[in-house]
Design an enzyme around this catalytic site. Structure first.
Site, PDB file in Angstrom:
ATOM      1  N   LYS A 244       9.711   8.237   3.461  1.00  0.00           N
ATOM      2  CA  LYS A 244       9.613   6.994   2.687  1.00  0.00           C
ATOM      3  C   LYS A 244      11.021   6.465   2.462  1.00  0.00           C
ATOM      4  O   LYS A 244      11.868   7.161   1.892  1.00  0.00           O
ATOM      5  CB  LYS A 244       8.916   7.254   1.344  1.00  0.00           C
TER       6      LYS A 244
ATOM      7  N   LYS B 100       8.304  -2.621 -12.643  1.00  0.00           N
ATOM      8  CA  LYS B 100       8.551  -1.415 -13.440  1.00  0.00           C
ATOM      9  C   LYS B 100       9.250  -1.778 -14.745  1.00  0.00           C
ATOM     10  O   LYS B 100       9.961  -2.787 -14.804  1.00  0.00           O
ATOM     11  CB  LYS B 100       9.475  -0.462 -12.663  1.00  0.00           C
TER      12      LYS B 100
ATOM     13  N   ASP C 236      14.942   5.732  -4.036  1.00  0.00           N
ATOM     14  CA  ASP C 236      13.552   5.812  -3.572  1.00  0.00           C
ATOM     15  C   ASP C 236      13.470   5.875  -2.041  1.00  0.00           C
ATOM     16  O   ASP C 236      12.381   5.878  -1.477  1.00  0.00           O
ATOM     17  CB  ASP C 236      12.764   4.611  -4.126  1.00  0.00           C
TER      18      ASP C 236
ATOM     19  N   ARG D 164       3.148   4.631  -0.205  1.00  0.00           N
ATOM     20  CA  ARG D 164       2.009   4.980   0.660  1.00  0.00           C
ATOM     21  C   ARG D 164       1.738   3.879   1.669  1.00  0.00           C
ATOM     22  O   ARG D 164       1.178   4.139   2.736  1.00  0.00           O
ATOM     23  CB  ARG D 164       0.792   5.301  -0.220  1.00  0.00           C
TER      24      ARG D 164
END
Ligand code: BES
Ligand code: MN
Ligand code: ZN
Length: 535
Positions: A296, A308, A319, A382
């Site tokens: 990812k 967020k 991330d 995802r």
């Protein structure tokens, strides 16, 4: 090996290489070398191994399990120095526990002696972590270092040397002192097994140290400096000239042609276009079927329209740690010319809120044709992995696939910062990953892929949705990703959201941990082909 899409790649590569130069022109604060992925100067000590007794003076490192070790470990010191050491250790009531240190000044001719505990029954990982503690403790000491490794096995000396390099990592990438820093003095390990230790350290250990620094640097870099094109350029720079490596870059038109609506959907809210990076490395004598590692690579995760909270949002510059780790592992293996066949895939995008960004309730179509209802634009990892795995499924014939992602806050709730979550339907793959994690001290804890997670992500408008109810958040995410790869392909998902970064400790500064670079390097080297699914 030539590949049909290398031509498409060539065009994208030119674009990608131009990008960091632009960032520099804008005064982003990075040096030219840093923005191309090569550290501006050596940041860790040059390492050598010798059987020769050291000339007294400078910094001495002494790894010990007990006072009795002094006789072998410190055989090259004088009788008087050994006696003084024994007295100092006794009066300090030194415990010899692994990673405990005692720093002594004014003993013999040495400027400083650093004793590092090894515990009673040290393993390879114990020597490496003791080395890291020493490397970090001596980080601001400019002088040369001598490590007394007498009586230790060759592997122990090599692992200690790897640790010295890992502990020497700094995250002060954009401080004036980082630019002014001079190369530190060399490290010399004294051991009767010098030649064997050297053979283990070079090239493998050296490659691990440099690949870990690469992965940590790119994770620690903020998102105004590292965005998808820059990630690609730095990976290309890190692998320039490496034998057996070919790199393919999918740009937006290439991903549009392939129908990667999920990855493109995540990227469309950002000014920085997404990329998919594919690094193939095949060493001499390696098997035909590759082990495929998928990461990812969200260079910044604002959450998108499902934005967020602002507290700690800055951590979301990391991330892309999964992508950094799979790329780092490929760099480590390629630089060491390991006899393996590995493909690293980085699914790179920036998740931003914007007039063009995806919204909750939007429906995206992934490359494998499955449609996805967006429940939360913050469940973006995802989505990029859905297309990366669809691509792997369609284009490759993998021996196994392992994806690595900072996927869910839920995995931190479950496992804290002790373990990463491991999800797989293939027990033999779980065993191999757990063994690799155990060996390098990057522990995994297996969590279930219960069939009920499938109904949690069933949608009334699309084939599935990207988030579930209140239940097992990490498991739901894992189950979603598994929908994009043939169940007959041995696949595992590592959720590293709780492990990828953290506060400073005795082995690393605050920021990226480079978590799973060493695990994946070990796993790919030791990989054994896996039989069909057992569940
Ligand atoms: N990148 C985050 C997960 C994360 C959280 C990583 C904390 C590291 C530290 C991920 O994209 C995310 O936002 N996940 C959501 C999923 C949810 C919307 C289904 C989460 O965990 O809240
Ligand atoms: Mn998110
Ligand atoms: Zn994310």
């Amino acid at each position: 090996m030539p590949h049909p899409r290398l031509f498409a790649c060539a065009a994208a590569c030119v674009l990608a290489l131009a990008a960091p130069t632009l960032a520099e022109a804008q005064g982003a604060g990075s040096t030219a070398a840093a923005s191309q992925g090569v550290a501006a100067k050596p940041v860790w000590r040059a390492v050598s191994f010798t059987t020769e007794a050291p000339a007294a003076g400078g910094l001495l490192v002494l790894p010990l399990s007990s006072e009795a070790d002094l006789a072998t470990r410190a055989a090259s010191l004088t009788e008087a120095e050994r006696a003084a050491l024994a007295r100092a250790l006794g009066s300090a009531d030194f415990s010899y526990d692994a990673r405990k240190t005692l720093s002594l000044r004014g003993l013999g001719a040495w400027d400083m002696i650093l004793v590092v505990g090894l515990g009673e029954t040290p393993l390879a990982k114990t020597y490496q972590s003791a080395g890291a503690v020493a490397g970090r403790a001596l980080m601001d000491e400019p002088g040369a270092v001598t490590v007394l490794a007498g009586g230790l096995p060759a592997e122990a000396a090599s692992e200690f040397a790897i640790g010295l390099g890992l502990g020497d990592y700094r995250s002060d990438l954009h401080q004036a002192k980082a630019r002014a820093r001079k190369a530190p003095g060399a490290a010399t390990l004294v051991s009767e097994a010098a030649a064997a230790a050297e053979a283990q350290y070079r090239p493998r250990g050296e490659a691990i140290v440099s690949a870990m620094a690469w992965a940590r640097d790119i994770s620690n870099e903020p998102a105004n400096i590292v965005y998808p094109e820059v990630f690609v350029a730095r990976a290309q720079a890190a692998l320039a000239g490496a034998a057996g490596v070919s790199i393919e870059v999918l740009d937006v038109p290439a991903m549009q042609r392939l129908g990667m609506g999920a990855l493109l959907g995540v990227g469309q809210g950002s000014e920085r276009p997404p990329r998919m990076l594919v690094i193939r490395y095949r060493g001499a004598g390696a098997p035909a079927a590759p082990v495929v590692l998928v990461g990812k690579g969200i260079t910044f995760d604002t959450g998108g329209i499902s934005i967020k909270p602002s507290t700690n949002m800055g951590n979301m510059k990391m991330d892309m740690s999964g992508a950094a780790s799979v790329t780092g592992a490929a760099i480590a293996l390629a630089r060491a010319r390991a006899p393996v066949n590995v493909i690293a895939v980085a699914a790179l995008a920036e998740n931003m809120p914007d007039g063009r960004a995806i919204r909750p309730a939007d429906v995206l179509t992934a490359m494998n044709g499955k449609t996805i209802e967006i429940v939360s634009t913050d469940a973006e990892g995802r989505l990029v992995l859905a297309d990366a795995l669809s691509w792997v499924d369609a284009q490759l014939e993998p021996a196994a696939v392992v994806d690595v992602a900072t996927l869910t806050g839920a995995v931190r709730q479950a496992l804290g910062d002790e373990y990463a979550g491991l999800f797989t339907r293939h027990d033999a793959l779980a065993d191999q990953l757990e063994a690799a994690g155990e060996a390098v001290d990057e522990p995994l804890w297996r969590l279930p892929l219960h069939p009920s997670y499938g109904s949690d992500i069933s949608s009334t408008i699309a084939d599935l949705k990207n988030g579930g109810g209140e239940g097992a958040g990490a498991g739901t995410g894992a189950h979603f990703i598994g929908e994009f790869i043939d169940p007959d392909i041995p696949w595992a998902h590592l959720d590293i959201a709780g492990m990828a970064y953290g506060a400073a400790d005795d082995m690393k500064p605050a920021g990226s941990a480079g978590f799973t670079v060493r695990l994946l390097e070990r796993f790919v080297r030791d990989f054994q082909p896996i039989a069909g699914p057992e569940t």
